[in-house]
Design an enzyme around this catalytic site. Structure first.
Site, short mmCIF file in Angstrom:
data_model
loop_
_atom_site.label_atom_id
_atom_site.label_comp_id
_atom_site.label_asym_id
_atom_site.label_seq_id
_atom_site.Cartn_x
_atom_site.Cartn_y
_atom_site.Cartn_z
N SER A 11 -85.52 1.48 82.18
CA SER A 11 -86.74 0.70 81.95
C SER A 11 -86.62 -0.62 82.70
O SER A 11 -86.15 -0.64 83.84
CB SER A 11 -86.96 0.50 80.44
OG SER A 11 -88.26 -0.01 80.19
N HIS A 53 -89.43 4.19 82.69
CA HIS A 53 -90.64 3.74 82.02
C HIS A 53 -91.52 3.02 83.04
O HIS A 53 -91.24 1.88 83.43
CB HIS A 53 -90.30 2.80 80.86
CG HIS A 53 -89.46 3.45 79.80
ND1 HIS A 53 -88.73 2.73 78.88
CD2 HIS A 53 -89.24 4.76 79.51
CE1 HIS A 53 -88.11 3.57 78.06
NE2 HIS A 53 -88.39 4.80 78.44
N ASP A 55 -85.05 3.61 73.71
CA ASP A 55 -85.19 4.95 74.29
C ASP A 55 -83.90 5.34 75.01
O ASP A 55 -83.33 4.54 75.77
CB ASP A 55 -86.37 4.98 75.27
CG ASP A 55 -86.68 6.40 75.73
OD1 ASP A 55 -86.47 7.33 74.95
OD2 ASP A 55 -87.17 6.55 76.87
#
Length: 333
Positions: free
Chosen positions: A150, A176, A271
């Site tokens: 991310s 992401h 995540d």
């Protein structure tokens, strides 16, 4: 079985429950307990010779030292980590009672394999091995690398790919990013690394030497044929604000028994933490970006909490073990 077993749990209830479970299953094994990370570190430094049953809540309740992380990593198959579902209150004693004895027997067998002999003949599995033992004792090379990334992850990926041989282990990157950005991101990684990098938006068969960036906004599952062919398939969106979702990708690999390396890079949130833990519990290698090198250390920090013996990796100087794993070329049918 006469192996000594150390129970490491912060709560008195958990220690009592685990002691009872193990005493009933292994009445000849000496049992001992500890309730703090410092006590655990002292026991490990004293070269405790047996198995360690660790309630992950003990690690989550403190900030483990690098020395403790290193000690846990060295414990290898003698370490049994008891994970928890954060959405369910209280310790899952019922699941422990059901699963822990088999996990202890499996750990003894794995340790015997690692030293080339059977120290405890009574726990040698029958032939063929029972299904509960087969996943952990099957020693196979990794088939792919699964990446959670991310904020801050793109620069880490660029540095890593520049140091990894072309034409080896396929990578699947859950970055992401909005759906309109992942194609350009894949092109950027290809430009800076020299690897074959492409965006994936539909069903795709994986090939050696390829790097796959999952299309933004979509979630994917990984499957494997009996011959070993890996296939990515789009799936319904999971209940998460992050898509592509790395947890779901990694968990599908763990459930399917796919040998995969997990890597959790810089990013906000958690995540990848649960997915990496699932792969780690299945005896797959787990790496996290060293939090001190992250722009946002949330995801690697969460992964270390869920799986405290993951190996830390600096993208500018990756561990030799990581480079070696990524250099492996899986067989293809």
């Amino acid at each position: 079985m006469k192996r000594p077993i150390l129970i490491a749990a912060a709560g008195a209830f958990e220690r009592s429950a685990l002691h009872r479970i193990l005493a009933e299953a292994f009445p000849t094994s000496p049992l001992s307990t500890c309730n703090t990370a410092s006590d655990l570190q002292a026991r490990l430094e004293a070269r405790f010779p047996g198995l360690l049953v660790l309630d992950e809540a003990l690690i989550a309740a403190t900030t483990p030292t690098p020395a403790l992380h290193a000690s846990l990593a060295r414990f290898g198959p003698r370490l049994i980590v008891l994970t928890r579902d954060a959405s369910v209150p209280g310790p899952p004693v019922g699941a422990w009672a059901r699963d822990l004895p088999d996990r202890v027997r499996r750990a003894v067998f794995d340790q015997a394999l690692s030293v080339g002999s059977y120290a405890d003949p009574e726990v040698r599995p029958a032939s063929p091995a029972p299904p509960s033992l087969a996943p952990a004792t099957k020693r196979v090379a990794p088939a792919c690398l699964l990446v959670a990334s991310s904020t801050g992850g793109p620069s880490a990926l660029a540095r890593l790919l520049q140091q990894i041989p072309v034409g080896a282990l396929p990578w699947i990157i859950a970055q992401h990013m909005p759906d309109h950005g992942t194609q350009a991101f894949a092109a950027h990684l290809a430009d800076v690394s020299g690897h074959a990098v492409s965006e994936v938006g539909g069903q795709t068969r994986l090939t050696s030497g390829s790097i796959y960036v999952l299309k933004g906004g979509l979630d994917f599952a990984l499957s494997q044929t009996p011959a070993g062919t890996l296939t990515l398939r789009p799936c319904p969106a999971v209940a998460s604000p992050f898509h592509p979702n790395a947890d779901h990708l990694m968990q599908t690999a763990a459930v399917a028994g796919i040998p995969a390396v997990a890597l959790v890079l810089s990013g906000m949130g958690e995540d990848g933490a649960s997915g990496a833990a699932a792969l780690g519990q299945a005896h797959n290698p787990v790496y996290v970006q060293e939090p001190a090198t992250c722009i946002v250390p949330g995801m690697p920090g969460a992964a270390l909490t869920r799986f405290p013996y993951a190996l830390r990796l600096d993208p500018s100087a990756p561990l030799p073990s990581f480079v070696s794993l990524c250099s492996h070329q899986p067989k293809e049918d």
